[in-house]
Design a protein around this motif. Structure first.
Motif, short mmCIF file in Angstrom:
data_model
loop_
_atom_site.label_atom_id
_atom_site.label_comp_id
_atom_site.label_asym_id
_atom_site.label_seq_id
_atom_site.Cartn_x
_atom_site.Cartn_y
_atom_site.Cartn_z
N UNK A 284 0.86 -1.19 0.00
CA UNK A 284 0.00 0.00 0.00
C UNK A 284 0.88 1.23 0.00
N UNK A 285 0.61 2.17 -0.90
CA UNK A 285 1.30 3.45 -0.86
C UNK A 285 0.33 4.49 -0.32
N UNK A 286 0.87 5.42 0.48
CA UNK A 286 0.05 6.45 1.10
C UNK A 286 0.67 7.82 0.86
N UNK A 287 -0.15 8.75 0.44
CA UNK A 287 0.23 10.16 0.38
C UNK A 287 -0.21 10.84 1.67
N UNK A 297 0.76 9.72 -9.71
CA UNK A 297 1.47 8.52 -10.14
C UNK A 297 2.68 8.30 -9.23
N UNK A 298 2.72 7.16 -8.56
CA UNK A 298 3.81 6.81 -7.65
C UNK A 298 4.62 5.69 -8.29
N UNK A 299 5.92 5.87 -8.40
CA UNK A 299 6.79 4.85 -8.97
C UNK A 299 7.10 3.79 -7.91
N UNK A 300 7.22 2.52 -8.35
CA UNK A 300 7.39 1.39 -7.44
C UNK A 300 8.56 0.54 -7.93
N UNK A 313 4.64 1.45 -11.63
CA UNK A 313 3.97 2.59 -11.01
C UNK A 313 2.56 2.20 -10.64
N UNK A 314 1.98 3.00 -9.73
CA UNK A 314 0.59 2.84 -9.34
C UNK A 314 0.02 4.25 -9.20
N UNK A 319 -8.36 12.81 -5.03
CA UNK A 319 -9.12 12.89 -3.79
C UNK A 319 -8.82 11.79 -2.81
N UNK A 320 -7.97 10.84 -3.18
CA UNK A 320 -7.62 9.72 -2.31
C UNK A 320 -6.17 9.83 -1.86
N UNK A 321 -5.86 9.11 -0.79
CA UNK A 321 -4.48 9.07 -0.29
C UNK A 321 -3.83 7.72 -0.49
N UNK A 322 -4.62 6.69 -0.84
CA UNK A 322 -4.10 5.32 -0.87
C UNK A 322 -4.23 4.71 -2.25
N UNK A 323 -3.28 3.80 -2.53
CA UNK A 323 -3.39 2.93 -3.70
C UNK A 323 -2.76 1.59 -3.33
N UNK A 324 -3.33 0.52 -3.86
CA UNK A 324 -2.87 -0.83 -3.55
C UNK A 324 -2.08 -1.40 -4.72
#
Length: 877
Positions: A284-287, A297-300, A313-314, A319-324
């Protein structure tokens, strides 16, 4: 010789795997005597001979697949040894020696039980190694040895062709964060490559910007590693102690990342932190604030060769803080011969930030437990093979090997289907005339893992009843949701002895312990129950390994409890960053995050500080439903003199965590301490003078303490501290002088946020008749507590700084005691516990940590007075 004296030392053994021929054998006894002697050997028995005329019912002989015979590797270069699978082979024996005849003793390595058909090797010095391998049947019968494999370890070994850059292309423009990619080397290592980024095409040492040693043939570059600019990059493979040739260099232009205002990467979290036996995992990535329009876009990436992330990337939706990051594939852990399991990291890059979280790929097998430590021969014992998480798709086959299959014969294999975590089965035993110890080995072919041994004692009929041991551990449910509990039952092999049987328990979900430390089964009883604590919140299914132990040679039982996600109250996961420095009068930012996304209606995190006069935070912050994090501002008041600070506390769902905020004076502001004067500038020794300190602005609320010193205390002495009250711009102090034989110039220096000095001339002359001091007051029964003067509360000092602790005088005091400790309760031993005659103490050797100090007065009889209040301070880099 067995550790249990009731089990006689065996006087027979079984031989197999010998080529046809005539052999000679003899035997001797060894007695352990301890001490400097250690053991004593008997003479050798008479020699006997025997002839082997054929192989008999033994497995076929395996053959080596890799490496090739006469292969060469560099010192500390790992390589894989693989051999052919043999039908009906239960396990294999791999031997390594420094000479090809393998004469006893084998000097380099003997792997007596090897599950699977591969082994990893790595040697730390030049040598020639000879390998051979045998197959072993379920009855323990060995095959003939394979042909010998010769491997030379030398730094003169051939170096493979160099690797080549793949992306980005030469001259490309890339935006942070970005990936560098290159071709694989034939025999990758950990670490496997050197990656260099340089500002010069010649790659001069002086212009090198970044040098990394990745374990994969790709690497994510983030803003914390590299600033925007023009660079050149190249890569080379590592082969143990020898590096391959550098690739050609490529030019790249690096541009700044997209950095939305007040939106930063808070964390990447592996869920769970370990994957077992090829199971997939999640992350899980969190902003720290909701993503802007269009998403973020978050690089992984990862540094683990056995982990494959589905994309580089994910996207965090607007409007959200999370991505799985779902379905992170993990390969089975290869048997490296040196260690079992691989621990590395998952990385995330966004804007100017980089996050990482530890992640492991581990063997799935825990091992085998038995319902009894000892069993009468001819009866069965119940066994359980337990995994550390649910079996992967397709299930998993576990092999079992008995050290004496004629006495204890477990099934050759047991199969645990996908999703299951264990399997129960019975193991029959044969009758014996004397007690015997049999060892059961458990392992898996998929990763070559060999679990810890399980011991079983087999006794003849009529043997004494063995002491009780833990026979089973069962759970009322195999799975629960977050917040739920489960009842566990512990059962012994026989009633608990007088005083009861204390069964130790272990069971935690990544640090959150959910079982009691121990459970006592009352005397005469055979079982007892326990209840787990409510399961912690989790965004993904987790498996908790619960283990109990009571016994001598065994008595260990284990079960797996699955914990599934469920809606719950907002519960604090973290507050960060862990510490930060803020200039007084300016603001900083911190973020809080929840264990799982906030429920319907959102979540609230309460905020407080222990220094509200300097540090100002909102009473609470809200996190929108479905989000996990939010940031907030930390305002501060201007400070002068020494840095101060305090903790900011966050709490939600019964969890409280904190960070430390250091508040420093503005380095560009004029010093508060402006000047000092002495009136008169010349006095006869024995006459007092008056000193004054002047500030450039009124002292802040609470006032300030200016430290004073003199360069000649035998001629003139100032108090250690002069206090300037809040709102005032000056303060006076008295300078005492003493008779001198010649005119003497004394320098008095004041210290606060700067230093200033003034001089006083002490002249020779008749000393005035001293005024008799007033009679000392009768001290009270217990001396009162002194008042602490300096340093101020939450003051900070650099390591090695000379810190002066000053407190008020107490009437009737003959001495003072100061204590300094790293706990506010002052448990013994103390960092400082010193008795002094003056109301001052100085030290420059205090450790780098947060500490507390206090002082008290002692009367002439040594009776201590009351302790002062406690103040906190910190020595910090």
């Amino acid at each position: 010789m067995d550790s249990d004296p009731s089990i006689p030392t065996p006087t027979a053994d079984k031989i197999s795997g010998l080529p046809s021929g005539t052999y000679f054998w003899r035997v001797k006894a060894t007695q352990l005597v301890g001490g400097a002697t250690g053991s004593v050997d008997s003479p050798w028995s008479p020699v006997r001979s025997f002839t082997v005329t054929g192989l008999g019912p033994a497995p076929a002989t395996p053959s080596f697949i890799t490496p090739a015979n006469n292969a060469q590797f560099h010192v500390r270069e790992s390589f894989n040894i693989q051999w052919s699978a043999v039908p009906n082979a239960q396990n294999y024996i791999l031997e390594a020696d420094d000479e090809p005849t393998f004469s006893f003793p084998i000097n380099l390595m003997l792997s007596p039980i090897n599950f699977g058909t591969q082994w990893g090797a790595l040697w730390g010095n030049p040598l020639t190694v000879y390998y051979r391998v045998r197959a072993v049947s379920v009855d323990g019968v060995r095959s003939l040895p394979s042909a010998t494999l010769k491997v030379q370890i030398t730094n003169a070994a051939p170096v493979p062709a160099g690797v080549s850059p793949v992306a980005p292309a030469n001259g490309a423009t890339v935006q942070l964060p970005f990936f560098l990619d290159w071709s694989d080397t034939p025999n990758p290592q950990v670490p496997g490559y050197d990656l260099e980024i340089n500002s010069s095409a010649s790659f001069a040492l002086a212009s090198s910007v970044l040098l990394l040693s990745p374990s994969r043939s790709d690497y994510m570059i983030t803003r914390d590693l590299l600033a925007p600019g023009n660079y050149f990059w190249r890569v080379r493979a590592l082969h143990g102690d020898v590096a391959g040739p550098w690739s050609g260099g490529r030019a790249i232009t690096v541009t700044a990342p997209i950095a939305p205002p007040n939106i930063n990467l808070f964390a990447i979290l592996a869920e769970p932190v370990n994957a077992f036996g090829g199971n997939t995992a999640h992350a899980r990535v969190m902003l720290d604030n909701p993503a802007p329009a269009g998403g973020a876009v978050v690089s992984i990436s990862t540094d683990i060769p056995q982990v494959n992330i589905p994309a580089t990337s994910v996207t965090v939706p607007a409007g959200k803080t999370d991505a799985t990051i779902a379905n992170i594939a993990t390969g089975p852990v290869p048997n490296g011969g040196v260690s079992v399991g691989i621990i590395g990291d998952l990385f995330a890059g966004f804007a100017n930030g980089r996050g990482q979280n530890s992640f492991g790929v581990l063997p799935i097998l825990y091992g085998t437990s038995l319902s009894k430590e000892s069993v009468v021969g001819g009866t069965s014992v119940n066994a359980t093979v337990t995994l550390q998480s649910a079996a992967p798709p397709g299930g998993i086959t576990v092999r079992l090997v008995s050290s004496d299959p004629n006495i204890v014969r477990p099934p050759a294999t047991v199969f645990i289907p996908a999703g299951a975590t264990d399997i129960d089965f019975a193991i029959p035993t044969s009758t014996v005339s004397v007690p015997m110890r049999v060892i059961i080995e458990t392992g898996t072919d998929v990763d070559g893992y060999r679990a810890p041994q399980t011991w079983l004692t087999v006794t003849p009929p009529g043997s004494p009843t063995p002491a009780p041991s833990l026979s089973s551990l069962t759970l009322s449910q195999s799975s629960i949701v977050s917040g739920g509990t489960v009842t566990g039952t512990l059962r012994l092999t026989s009633p608990a002895p007088a005083g009861g049987a204390v069964v130790t328990l272990q069971g935690s979900m990544e640090g959150d312990v959910i079982v009691p430390q121990s459970v006592t089964i009352p005397a005469g009883s055979i079982s007892a129950n326990f209840t787990t604590s409510p399961a912690p919140e989790t965004p993904f299914p987790r498996w908790v390994f619960i283990q109990g132990h009571y016994g001598t040679s065994g008595g260990s039982q284990a079960r797996i409890l699955e914990i599934d996600p469920a809606p719950g109250p907002a519960t604090l996961l973290a507050i960060g960053p862990a510490s930060q420095d803020v200039i007084g009068g300016k603001s900083g930012r911190a973020s809080v995050a929840l264990v799982i996304p906030a429920p319907v209606g959102g979540g609230t995190v309460n905020l407080t500080t222990d220094n509200p006069s300097i540090i100002h935070v909102p009473a609470s912050v809200s996190i929108a439903a479905g989000n996990s994090a939010v940031s907030f501002a930390i305002a501060t008041s201007p400070v002068s003199g020494l840095p101060t600070g305090g903790f900011v506390f966050a709490s939600a769902g019964g969890v409280k965590k904190s960070i430390f905020v250091n508040v420093a004076p503005d380095p560009n502001a004029p010093p508060l301490l402006q000047s000092m004067s002495i009136t008169p500038t010349s006095v006869t020794g024995g006459t007092n003078a008056t000193g004054s300190v002047f500030l450039s602005a009124p002292a802040p609320a609470g006032g300030i303490s200016v430290t004073l010193s003199t360069n000649n205390a035998s001629a003139a002495r100032a108090p250690g501290i002069v206090s300037v009250p809040g709102g005032q711009t000056s303060a006076n102090f008295t300078i005492a002088t003493f008779a001198v034989t010649a005119n003497t110039t004394v320098t008095i220096t004041a210290f606060y946020d700067t230093t200033t000095s003034a001089q006083l001339t002490v002249t020779r002359g008749p000393a005035p008749t001293p005024t008799p001091p007033p009679p000392s007051p009768t001290p009270p029964a217990t001396l009162p507590a002194p008042s602490l003067v300096s340093p101020a509360a939450d003051a900070r000092f650099a390591p090695g700084a000379n810190i002066t602790f000053d407190w008020s005088n107490v009437a009737g005091a003959a001495s003072y005691t100061i204590q300094i400790d790293d706990a506010s309760t002052f448990p013994s031993p103390f960092i400082v516990n010193q008795t002094v005659t003056a109301s001052q103490f100085s030290s420059s050797t205090l450790p780098i940590k947060t500490m507390w100090w206090r002082a008290r007065a002692n009367d002439a009889s040594g009776k201590p007075g009351n302790w002062s209040a406690i103040r906190r301070f910190e020595v910090k880099n």
